[in-house]
Write an enzyme that holds these catalytic residues in place. Sequence first.
Site, PDB file in Angstrom:
ATOM      1  N   CYS A 110       0.817  -1.227   0.000  1.00 48.00           N
ATOM      2  CA  CYS A 110       0.000   0.000   0.000  1.00 48.00           C
ATOM      3  C   CYS A 110       0.844   1.269   0.000  1.00 48.00           C
ATOM      4  O   CYS A 110       0.320   2.357  -0.245  1.00 48.00           O
ATOM      5  CB  CYS A 110      -0.945  -0.002   1.192  1.00 48.00           C
ATOM      6  SG  CYS A 110      -2.134  -1.355   1.118  1.00 48.00           S
ATOM      7  N   HIS A 244      -2.738   7.558   2.573  1.00 50.36           N
ATOM      8  CA  HIS A 244      -3.264   6.282   2.074  1.00 50.36           C
ATOM      9  C   HIS A 244      -4.619   6.039   2.743  1.00 50.36           C
ATOM     10  O   HIS A 244      -4.743   6.158   3.971  1.00 50.36           O
ATOM     11  CB  HIS A 244      -2.280   5.167   2.404  1.00 50.36           C
ATOM     12  CG  HIS A 244      -2.831   3.803   2.181  1.00 50.36           C
ATOM     13  ND1 HIS A 244      -3.486   3.455   1.024  1.00 50.36           N
ATOM     14  CD2 HIS A 244      -2.851   2.697   2.988  1.00 50.36           C
ATOM     15  CE1 HIS A 244      -3.879   2.196   1.115  1.00 50.36           C
ATOM     16  NE2 HIS A 244      -3.504   1.715   2.284  1.00 50.36           N
ATOM     17  N   ASN A 275     -10.115   0.640   0.679  1.00 49.09           N
ATOM     18  CA  ASN A 275      -8.657   0.640   0.533  1.00 49.09           C
ATOM     19  C   ASN A 275      -8.300   0.043  -0.835  1.00 49.09           C
ATOM     20  O   ASN A 275      -8.453  -1.160  -1.045  1.00 49.09           O
ATOM     21  CB  ASN A 275      -8.049  -0.194   1.675  1.00 49.09           C
ATOM     22  CG  ASN A 275      -6.537  -0.263   1.616  1.00 49.09           C
ATOM     23  OD1 ASN A 275      -5.918   0.127   0.625  1.00 49.09           O
ATOM     24  ND2 ASN A 275      -5.937  -0.770   2.687  1.00 49.09           N
TER      25      ASN A 275
HETATM   26  N1  COA Z   1     -17.928  -7.276  11.018  1.00 50.67           N
HETATM   27  C1  COA Z   1     -18.257  -7.527  12.293  1.00 50.67           C
HETATM   28  N2  COA Z   1     -17.360  -7.900  13.219  1.00 50.67           N
HETATM   29  C2  COA Z   1     -16.090  -8.021  12.814  1.00 50.67           C
HETATM   30  C3  COA Z   1     -15.682  -7.784  11.503  1.00 50.67           C
HETATM   31  C4  COA Z   1     -16.668  -7.403  10.586  1.00 50.67           C
HETATM   32  N3  COA Z   1     -16.388  -7.132   9.308  1.00 50.67           N
HETATM   33  N4  COA Z   1     -14.344  -7.972  11.418  1.00 50.67           N
HETATM   34  C5  COA Z   1     -13.915  -8.321  12.638  1.00 50.67           C
HETATM   35  N5  COA Z   1     -14.972  -8.346  13.489  1.00 50.67           N
HETATM   36  C6  COA Z   1     -14.973  -8.676  14.895  1.00 50.67           C
HETATM   37  C7  COA Z   1     -13.788  -9.472  15.335  1.00 50.67           C
HETATM   38  O1  COA Z   1     -13.992 -10.837  15.082  1.00 50.67           O
HETATM   39  C8  COA Z   1     -13.725  -9.153  16.821  1.00 50.67           C
HETATM   40  O2  COA Z   1     -14.651  -9.964  17.458  1.00 50.67           O
HETATM   41  P1  COA Z   1     -14.304 -10.599  18.890  1.00 50.67           P
HETATM   42  O3  COA Z   1     -14.071  -9.432  19.806  1.00 50.67           O
HETATM   43  O4  COA Z   1     -15.538 -11.371  19.219  1.00 50.67           O
HETATM   44  O5  COA Z   1     -13.082 -11.425  18.672  1.00 50.67           O
HETATM   45  C9  COA Z   1     -14.284  -7.729  16.911  1.00 50.67           C
HETATM   46  O6  COA Z   1     -14.932  -7.485  15.656  1.00 50.67           O
HETATM   47  C10 COA Z   1     -13.231  -6.668  17.131  1.00 50.67           C
HETATM   48  O7  COA Z   1     -12.196  -6.882  16.234  1.00 50.67           O
HETATM   49  P2  COA Z   1     -10.982  -5.910  16.208  1.00 50.67           P
HETATM   50  O8  COA Z   1      -9.966  -6.467  15.276  1.00 50.67           O
HETATM   51  O9  COA Z   1     -10.556  -5.575  17.605  1.00 50.67           O
HETATM   52  O10 COA Z   1     -11.640  -4.579  15.600  1.00 50.67           O
HETATM   53  P3  COA Z   1     -10.931  -3.214  15.347  1.00 50.67           P
HETATM   54  O11 COA Z   1     -11.662  -2.148  16.063  1.00 50.67           O
HETATM   55  O12 COA Z   1      -9.444  -3.290  15.532  1.00 50.67           O
HETATM   56  O13 COA Z   1     -11.197  -3.003  13.795  1.00 50.67           O
HETATM   57  C11 COA Z   1     -10.077  -3.213  11.705  1.00 50.67           C
HETATM   58  C12 COA Z   1     -10.729  -3.941  12.870  1.00 50.67           C
HETATM   59  C13 COA Z   1      -9.576  -4.248  10.721  1.00 50.67           C
HETATM   60  C14 COA Z   1     -11.127  -2.337  11.035  1.00 50.67           C
HETATM   61  C15 COA Z   1      -8.928  -2.329  12.237  1.00 50.67           C
HETATM   62  O14 COA Z   1      -8.112  -3.079  13.083  1.00 50.67           O
HETATM   63  C16 COA Z   1      -8.100  -1.762  11.138  1.00 50.67           C
HETATM   64  O15 COA Z   1      -8.569  -0.970  10.345  1.00 50.67           O
HETATM   65  N6  COA Z   1      -6.805  -2.120  11.113  1.00 50.67           N
HETATM   66  C17 COA Z   1      -5.918  -1.617  10.066  1.00 50.67           C
HETATM   67  C18 COA Z   1      -6.184  -2.335   8.787  1.00 50.67           C
HETATM   68  C19 COA Z   1      -5.472  -1.713   7.634  1.00 50.67           C
HETATM   69  O16 COA Z   1      -5.324  -0.532   7.559  1.00 50.67           O
HETATM   70  N7  COA Z   1      -5.049  -2.560   6.704  1.00 50.67           N
HETATM   71  C20 COA Z   1      -4.425  -2.147   5.497  1.00 50.67           C
HETATM   72  C21 COA Z   1      -3.006  -1.801   5.676  1.00 50.67           C
HETATM   73  S1  COA Z   1      -2.392  -1.060   4.241  1.00 50.67           S
END
Ligand code: COA
Length: 318
Positions: A110, A244, A275
């Site tokens: 990315c 980004h 993204n």
């Molecule tokens: N819908 C509903 N629930 C979801 C889900 C979805 N699409 N994806 C994950 N969950 C759940 C998980 O299973 C977890 O459940 P649990 O607590 O029962 O285990 C819960 O939501 C919380 O997950 P968590 O990973 O703590 O959420 P978060 O607030 O960190 O958000 C992201 C998740 C992926 C949105 C966030 O971590 C993020 O944006 N990270 C960066 C990703 C990124 O930028 N990637 C590209 C890099 S270039």
Amino acid sequence: MSFQILGTGRYVPEHVVTNDDLAKLVDTSDEWITTRTGIKTRHIATDETASQMAAEAARDALARSGVRAEELDLILCATVSGDYIVPGLACLVQREIGASCPAFDLNAACSAFLFLLETAAAYISTGRYDKVLVIGAEQMSRVVDWTDRSTCILFGDGAGAMVLGKGDNYLGSHLTVRGGDEVLRMDTLPGISPFYTGPKSHPYVQMNGSETYKFATRAVPGEIGALLEQCGVEQSQVDWVICHQANRRIIEAAARRLKGIPSEKFLMNIQEYGNTSAASIPLLVDECCRKGLFHEGDLIVMAAFGGGLSSTACLVRW
Ligand code: COA
């Protein structure tokens, strides 16, 4: 000598997938996706390939810059979801647009578009290359696991391009890589070697979301701070920040840490595109150009992060 941006271009697939559409595929909801990421829709390829999207974005950028394909000295593409491993996307684009210059791909996930700009600046600085076409193009829908709700909701498809020419508008850059595959990775093909007994690969995006989030919220402001210090530019002098587009909360957290840059200067289109990896920065720059947001002399910071792990920022005078 560095470069100036002569023109920008884009292509996004027509087909729009909403959060409600995704809720029919995996256990998620519009509310969860919107509050955690800021994403409402993404454009998803139905019959377009990454090379077709890249070529369309290239034609658009050439038309808007008044440069003919035959005048190009170099084509650089960034992708993690190209049509093939060989030939690279840049070679397919070269044929498609009728250019005859050298062309190659670069992989920096990315962050790749800013690595492309850095590479283009270095080539142009040699004096042997004048007009360089740079393209970030992704068909992320091919490389996400559509059964994994934690990743498939994040990504979208599209391509953004710029035509660069000799000039002095690339004022500086800061690039950092912390090598490793623990947080974010995409494997290559599993292979069918009868001799191989090592670990099996899973050729789709695999990500530790919370670790990526923690990394990004520190790395983006760190990178921008280091860049501005290196360039002798105050935060208050920055006109626009193009980050980004991975997650609205990451951009807002970065903005909070960079207290000298008002939050409204951090531009976003993540709500519509999700993204798009290497395409996200050129798509946003192109959108802002079309809206007439940038004026001559504006100081624009671009910042990216991604697999590698890498984080980058550069300063461009419009
Ligand atoms: N819908 C509903 N629930 C979801 C889900 C979805 N699409 N994806 C994950 N969950 C759940 C998980 O299973 C977890 O459940 P649990 O607590 O029962 O285990 C819960 O939501 C919380 O997950 P968590 O990973 O703590 O959420 P978060 O607030 O960190 O958000 C992201 C998740 C992926 C949105 C966030 O971590 C993020 O944006 N990270 C960066 C990703 C990124 O930028 N990637 C590209 C890099 S270039």
